[in-house]
Design a protein around this motif. Structure first.
Motif, PDB file in Angstrom:
ATOM      1  N   ALA A  34     -12.506  -0.400   7.308  1.00 29.20           N
ATOM      2  CA  ALA A  34     -13.492  -0.004   8.855  1.00 29.20           C
ATOM      3  C   ALA A  34     -13.843   1.029   9.115  1.00 29.20           C
ATOM      4  CB  ALA A  34     -12.651  -0.667   9.139  1.00 29.20           C
ATOM      5  N   ALA A  35     -12.463   1.581   9.135  1.00 25.97           N
ATOM      6  CA  ALA A  35     -13.498   3.194   9.196  1.00 25.97           C
ATOM      7  C   ALA A  35     -13.296   4.041   8.264  1.00 25.97           C
ATOM      8  CB  ALA A  35     -11.606   3.579  10.182  1.00 25.97           C
ATOM      9  N   SER A  37     -15.902   3.031   6.236  1.00 27.29           N
ATOM     10  CA  SER A  37     -17.091   2.381   6.025  1.00 27.29           C
ATOM     11  C   SER A  37     -17.736   2.812   7.909  1.00 27.29           C
ATOM     12  CB  SER A  37     -17.107   1.125   6.108  1.00 27.29           C
ATOM     13  OG  SER A  37     -16.476   0.876   4.963  1.00 27.29           O
ATOM     14  N   ARG A  38     -17.350   3.359   8.877  1.00 26.16           N
ATOM     15  CA  ARG A  38     -18.239   2.609  10.288  1.00 26.16           C
ATOM     16  C   ARG A  38     -18.775   4.195   9.825  1.00 26.16           C
ATOM     17  NH1 ARG A  38     -13.455   2.969  12.758  1.00 26.16           N
ATOM     18  NH2 ARG A  38     -13.732   0.800  13.186  1.00 26.16           N
ATOM     19  N   PRO A  39     -18.762   6.012   9.108  1.00 21.40           N
ATOM     20  CA  PRO A  39     -19.837   6.407   9.144  1.00 21.40           C
ATOM     21  C   PRO A  39     -21.037   5.865   8.666  1.00 21.40           C
ATOM     22  CG  PRO A  39     -18.080   8.227   8.611  1.00 21.40           C
ATOM     23  CD  PRO A  39     -17.873   6.501   8.666  1.00 21.40           C
ATOM     24  N   VAL A  41     -21.341   2.823   8.353  1.00 20.72           N
ATOM     25  CA  VAL A  41     -22.381   1.568   9.016  1.00 20.72           C
ATOM     26  C   VAL A  41     -23.465   2.732   9.939  1.00 20.72           C
ATOM     27  CG1 VAL A  41     -22.324   0.120  10.612  1.00 20.72           C
ATOM     28  CG2 VAL A  41     -20.665   0.079   8.903  1.00 20.72           C
ATOM     29  N   ARG A  42     -22.617   3.430  10.921  1.00 19.39           N
ATOM     30  CA  ARG A  42     -23.639   4.415  11.378  1.00 19.39           C
ATOM     31  C   ARG A  42     -24.876   4.467  11.216  1.00 19.39           C
ATOM     32  NH1 ARG A  42     -18.455   6.088  14.354  1.00 19.39           N
ATOM     33  NH2 ARG A  42     -18.717   7.564  12.656  1.00 19.39           N
ATOM     34  N   GLU A  48     -22.352  -3.671   9.094  1.00 15.90           N
ATOM     35  CA  GLU A  48     -21.584  -3.602   9.730  1.00 15.90           C
ATOM     36  C   GLU A  48     -20.054  -5.050   9.198  1.00 15.90           C
ATOM     37  OE1 GLU A  48     -19.364  -2.601  14.038  1.00 15.90           O
ATOM     38  OE2 GLU A  48     -21.310  -3.027  14.373  1.00 15.90           O
ATOM     39  N   TYR A  54     -12.095  -7.068   6.512  1.00 14.64           N
ATOM     40  CA  TYR A  54     -12.137  -6.660   5.070  1.00 14.64           C
ATOM     41  C   TYR A  54     -10.521  -7.106   4.823  1.00 14.64           C
ATOM     42  CZ  TYR A  54     -15.540  -2.624   5.313  1.00 14.64           C
ATOM     43  OH  TYR A  54     -16.815  -2.398   5.960  1.00 14.64           O
ATOM     44  N   ASN A  96     -20.266  -2.867  -0.255  1.00 11.83           N
ATOM     45  CA  ASN A  96     -19.377  -1.085   1.006  1.00 11.83           C
ATOM     46  C   ASN A  96     -19.300  -0.373   0.002  1.00 11.83           C
ATOM     47  OD1 ASN A  96     -18.235  -2.375   3.817  1.00 11.83           O
ATOM     48  ND2 ASN A  96     -17.462  -0.560   2.316  1.00 11.83           N
TER      49      ASN A  96
END
Length: 173
Positions: A34-35, A37-39, A41-42, A48, A54, A96
């Protein structure tokens, strides 16, 4: 008397840098996925997904693990049953897909994509689909071509967010 010609000195060997490992993700790495992928997603490049997703689908993910144990990239591959497509062929979806900023341009993404293609063929998936809001250049260089969502597994095609205006691509062999 024979005179030997001197040979040039061998160039010094570069120190062998540890290489990242490519492997299947583990459920306990859900927060790291998740971390990573976060940039994306933003930026709007990825949807998200909750950490629980996950964890539940960790086996879908190939990860690029740095020598220090951090994840430098990931890509999901989900297989869909033959009855999920109009033509009845077993298919997969690449999702993803992301590479950490410090690894972009290093070939890490191409390596992950090649590994997904090998995995898909080993699983006898007749077609691979993906959706991207980006340029799709990497996918196109690896044999994907534009298509429409109606050729894809129905459940995945229905899950696409039309507001994202993603391009749907297919790779067959």
């Amino acid at each position: 008397m024979t005179t030997a010609m001197p040979r040039p000195a061998a160039p010094p060997r570069a120190l062998d840098a540890p290489t990242p490992a490519l492997r299947t993700a583990r459920p306990d790495e859900a927060a790291a996925l998740a971390a990573l992928s976060r940039p994306f997603v933003r930026s709007g490049a990825l949807r998200e997904r909750p950490v629980s997703l996950y964890a539940a689908h960790a086996a879908d993910f190939l990860v690029l693990e740095a020598p220090d144990g951090t994840l430098d990239g990931c890509v999901g591959l989900r297989a869909y049953p033959a009855d999920a497509r109009e033509d009845g062929e077993l298919a997969g979806v690449v999702y993803n897909f992301c590479v950490a900023a410090h690894r972009q341009g290093s070939g890490a993404g191409a390596g992950l994509l090649r590994a997904v293609l090998v995995t898909a063929r080993a699983r006898s998936l007749g077609a691979l689909f993906t959706a991207t809001t980006g340029s799709a250049g990497l996918f196109l260089r690896h044999g994907f071509t534009p298509t429409t969502a109606h050729r894809a597994p129905r459940a995945w095609a229905r899950s696409l967010d039309q507001r994202r205006d993603a391009r749907v691509l297919i790779r067959t062999w």
